[in-house]
Design a protein around this motif. Structure first.
Motif, PDB file in Angstrom:
ATOM      1  N   GLY A 244      20.088  13.350 -64.659  1.00 44.71           N
ATOM      2  CA  GLY A 244      20.886  12.878 -65.778  1.00 44.71           C
ATOM      3  C   GLY A 244      21.327  11.447 -65.559  1.00 44.71           C
ATOM      4  N   ASP A 245      22.014  10.917 -66.537  1.00 42.97           N
ATOM      5  CA  ASP A 245      22.550   9.562 -66.486  1.00 42.97           C
ATOM      6  C   ASP A 245      23.682   9.517 -65.458  1.00 42.97           C
ATOM      7  OD1 ASP A 245      23.711   7.095 -66.936  1.00 42.97           O
ATOM      8  OD2 ASP A 245      23.988   7.377 -69.093  1.00 42.97           O
ATOM      9  N   PRO A 246      23.597   8.646 -64.430  1.00 42.39           N
ATOM     10  CA  PRO A 246      24.643   8.621 -63.391  1.00 42.39           C
ATOM     11  C   PRO A 246      25.805   7.686 -63.702  1.00 42.39           C
ATOM     12  CG  PRO A 246      22.873   7.154 -62.757  1.00 42.39           C
ATOM     13  CD  PRO A 246      22.465   7.759 -64.089  1.00 42.39           C
ATOM     14  N   ASP A 247      25.916   7.176 -64.927  1.00 45.68           N
ATOM     15  CA  ASP A 247      26.989   6.255 -65.293  1.00 45.68           C
ATOM     16  C   ASP A 247      28.330   6.818 -64.825  1.00 45.68           C
ATOM     17  OD1 ASP A 247      28.941   4.699 -66.503  1.00 45.68           O
ATOM     18  OD2 ASP A 247      27.956   4.623 -68.450  1.00 45.68           O
ATOM     19  N   PRO A 248      29.013   6.142 -63.901  1.00 47.39           N
ATOM     20  CA  PRO A 248      30.240   6.711 -63.329  1.00 47.39           C
ATOM     21  C   PRO A 248      31.372   6.857 -64.349  1.00 47.39           C
ATOM     22  CG  PRO A 248      29.944   4.447 -62.604  1.00 47.39           C
ATOM     23  CD  PRO A 248      28.678   4.839 -63.299  1.00 47.39           C
ATOM     24  N   ARG A 249      31.293   6.148 -65.471  1.00 47.49           N
ATOM     25  CA  ARG A 249      32.342   6.279 -66.489  1.00 47.49           C
ATOM     26  C   ARG A 249      32.175   7.555 -67.307  1.00 47.49           C
ATOM     27  NH1 ARG A 249      30.816   0.869 -69.433  1.00 47.49           N
ATOM     28  NH2 ARG A 249      28.824   1.942 -69.075  1.00 47.49           N
ATOM     29  N   LEU A 453      15.920   8.064 -67.319  1.00 49.79           N
ATOM     30  CA  LEU A 453      15.577   6.648 -67.204  1.00 49.79           C
ATOM     31  C   LEU A 453      16.771   5.821 -66.744  1.00 49.79           C
ATOM     32  CD1 LEU A 453      13.322   6.175 -70.368  1.00 49.79           C
ATOM     33  CD2 LEU A 453      12.587   6.365 -67.979  1.00 49.79           C
ATOM     34  N   LYS A 454      17.992   6.291 -67.073  1.00 50.03           N
ATOM     35  CA  LYS A 454      19.184   5.584 -66.589  1.00 50.03           C
ATOM     36  C   LYS A 454      19.321   5.761 -65.072  1.00 50.03           C
ATOM     37  CE  LYS A 454      20.585   4.414 -70.757  1.00 50.03           C
ATOM     38  NZ  LYS A 454      21.732   5.103 -71.361  1.00 50.03           N
ATOM     39  N   MET A 455      19.022   6.954 -64.571  1.00 52.54           N
ATOM     40  CA  MET A 455      19.017   7.153 -63.116  1.00 52.54           C
ATOM     41  C   MET A 455      17.919   6.299 -62.476  1.00 52.54           C
ATOM     42  SD  MET A 455      20.294   8.801 -60.401  1.00 52.54           S
ATOM     43  CE  MET A 455      20.938  10.467 -60.724  1.00 52.54           C
ATOM     44  N   ARG A 456      16.760   6.287 -63.098  1.00 49.75           N
ATOM     45  CA  ARG A 456      15.644   5.492 -62.561  1.00 49.75           C
ATOM     46  C   ARG A 456      16.021   4.016 -62.505  1.00 49.75           C
ATOM     47  NH1 ARG A 456      13.126   2.977 -60.160  1.00 49.75           N
ATOM     48  NH2 ARG A 456      10.888   2.478 -60.133  1.00 49.75           N
ATOM     49  N   GLN A 457      16.653   3.523 -63.555  1.00 52.84           N
ATOM     50  CA  GLN A 457      17.059   2.122 -63.593  1.00 52.84           C
ATOM     51  C   GLN A 457      18.103   1.823 -62.523  1.00 52.84           C
ATOM     52  OE1 GLN A 457      19.078   1.003 -67.211  1.00 52.84           O
ATOM     53  NE2 GLN A 457      18.476  -1.141 -67.018  1.00 52.84           N
ATOM     54  N   ALA A 458      19.048   2.734 -62.344  1.00 57.16           N
ATOM     55  CA  ALA A 458      20.091   2.510 -61.342  1.00 57.16           C
ATOM     56  C   ALA A 458      19.516   2.433 -59.937  1.00 57.16           C
ATOM     57  CB  ALA A 458      21.132   3.627 -61.435  1.00 57.16           C
TER      58      ALA A 458
END
Length: 506
Positions: A244-249, A453-458
């Motif tokens: 999933g998206d790992p965005d900490p916010r 893709l957000k995890m991949r980008q991070a």
């Protein structure tokens, strides 16, 4: 976020020009070392614990861990761990940790379920280990004292009332948060991703390993990514499966919000299956064309909103939200399609009595429901919108994603949680060794491709991602895509990843 076959030839056909040797040296065993807390690594007293359907050589032990790592000499709790030792010691190169999904998944149970398949795939390259996170299975648990009606899957997931009304969700979320604050105590407050990562590193030290490999699935990918971020020198070969998206916010809140898109991505697979002429011979065909299936499902759910149907489970009728939850569960794997089709066919017959899927027929144990709520609420502070703003968000999401009916953006107990986190979630970055392989379905109902893709980008240069066209949630040894399975097995056994992000056909 979790439910749970390979040929090298298909991998070669899919990625023949993309493979490169990226072998990572074996993780060597070492004497037990002090953990991050400064305390000596504990001793593990292994005992046989073979379970039905699992490997005969499975062992179990109890790992003592600090209730609070800021006070390592203070109160201790217990984490259940399990091991399947390599049956080919000459081939063994290290230890692979199986990280379960959830929050709320049992690592011990997943190891039992997947142990034989892993043994076959990995050919003795690893001792296989897992732990039950705090609050799960054989580990120390806590209870919020939740009423049974608040522990059904359809109420733990914040499905709105008929027409999208959120009034009941607001009242229930506040009630659950207050119960957890009153009854959960320090143990419940310790149920966090950060502590699962610390416990995992304590297990590493207890095993005498300088570095470990891991296979994390669903929420387990976030646990794995946090471990790799905070302990980069202790990672060997790292597999993140269905991220999933790992965005900490937006930890957890963002994962839920993405489920509407995930259902939209995946539902066409079920619709095509349910309308295929092959279903005629099975008595499971729902429509003449795939385009007719979604209106049928939505119509049946709406009718159940108006008039729930008595089921074969006394006192538990099938509601519209029950049908929506059954759909969500079925989208995790093609093997669940026939059961969902039978349920839908039953509902088309006004004289028939539906049989509830087992996961909908009874409430979860208080300990399990409490743990699931606690982790996502303890990890990050959630906003508390006004009732009007909450209703507006649900209405908009229902219009955009009818299959999930506004559930992904609805209020949860986290908005009323009494003990907000004292430290922010870890930000995942590209700093660290390049030793991560991501594998992801393009049509994942729980962790959609856009979030992965957000995890991949991070992770940047640390990772390579293999995208599998087969739909479902949990790719490796889970959905029958030989190319994807072979990519993971090749990486874990040889260290070879694709040279760049690549696809595996269905």
């Amino acid at each position: 976020m979790t439910n749970h076959r390979t040929t090298p030839l298909l991998l070669a056909l899919a990625t023949a020009t993309a493979l490169t040797a990226a072998a990572v040296p074996a993780a060597s065993a070492a004497p037990a070392e002090p953990g991050r807390s400064g305390t000596s690594a504990p001793r593990l007293d292994w005992r046989p614990c073979a379970k039905p359907g699992g490997p005969a050589i499975q062992e179990c032990a109890d790992l003592p861990v600090p209730l609070d790592y800021a006070d390592p000499a203070g109160p201790q709790i217990s984490v259940a761990v399990s091991r399947i030792r390599s049956d080919r010691p000459e081939a063994r190169r290290g230890t692979l940790v199986v990280i379960p999904g959830g929050p709320g998944g049992s690592g011990v149970q997943r190891l039992t379920q997947k142990g034989a398949a892993l043994q076959k795939q990995l050919a003795g390259a690893y001792d296989l280990v897992a732990l039950d996170p705090r609050g799960v299975g054989g580990s120390t648990t806590a209870s919020c004292g939740l009423a049974p009606e608040d522990r059904h899957l359809t109420t733990l997931r914040s499905w709105p009332g008929p027409g999208g009304d959120v009034t009941g969700n607001l009242a229930r979320s506040q009630r659950v948060a207050e119960a957890c604050a009153a009854n959960g105590g320090a143990v419940l407050r310790s149920f966090t991703t950060a502590n699962q990562v610390r416990d995992m590193d304590r297990l590493r030290a207890a095993l005498g390993e300088r570095r470990i490999s891991a296979w994390g699935v669903s929420y387990g990918t976030y646990v794995g990514a946090v471990y790799a971020q905070t302990h980069p020198g202790r990672t060997d070969r790292w597999v993140l499966d269905s991220s999933g998206d790992p965005d900490p916010r937006r930890v957890a809140r963002g994962w839920l919000a993405n489920m509407g898109e995930g259902a939209d991505d995946r539902f066409p697979d079920f619709a095509a299956w349910a309308a295929h002429p092959d279903r005629d011979g099975q008595g499971l065909r729902l429509a003449r064309s795939p385009e007719e299936v979604e209106p049928l499902v939505l119509s049946l759910a709406d009718s159940l909103d108006r008039a729930p149907r008595p089921s074969t489970t006394p006192g538990v009728p099938l509601t519209g939200n029950g049908l929506r939850q059954a759909l969500q569960n079925a989208l995790y794997g093609d093997s669940a399609f026939p059961g969902l089709a039978r349920l839908l066919l039953t509902l088309r017959d006004p004289q028939a009595t539906p049989v509830l899927p087992p996961e909908l027929a009874q409430p979860l144990r208080d300990q399990d429901a409490s743990q699931t709520a606690a982790v996502i609420c303890n990890d990050v502070a959630w906003p508390l919108p006004s009732a009007a703003d909450q209703q507006r968000a649900v209405d908009e999401d229902r219009a955009r994603h009818p299959l999930t009916a506004g559930m992904p953006v609805n209020v949860t107990p986290c908005s009323f949680w009494k003990t907000p986190p004292t430290t922010p979630p870890v930000r995942i970055t590209d700093r660290g060794p390049s030793d991560i392989l991501m594998i992801q379905s393009r049509k994942d109902p729980a962790t959609p491709h856009s979030g992965s893709l957000k995890m991949r980008q991070a992770l940047g240069k640390r990772a390579v991602m293999v995208t599998v066209e087969q739909g479902g949630h949990g790719v490796y040894l889970g959905n029958g895509n030989a190319c994807g399975d072979a990519a993971v097995t090749r990486f874990l056994t040889t260290g070879t990843r694709p040279a760049r992000d690549t696809d595996c056909p269905n």
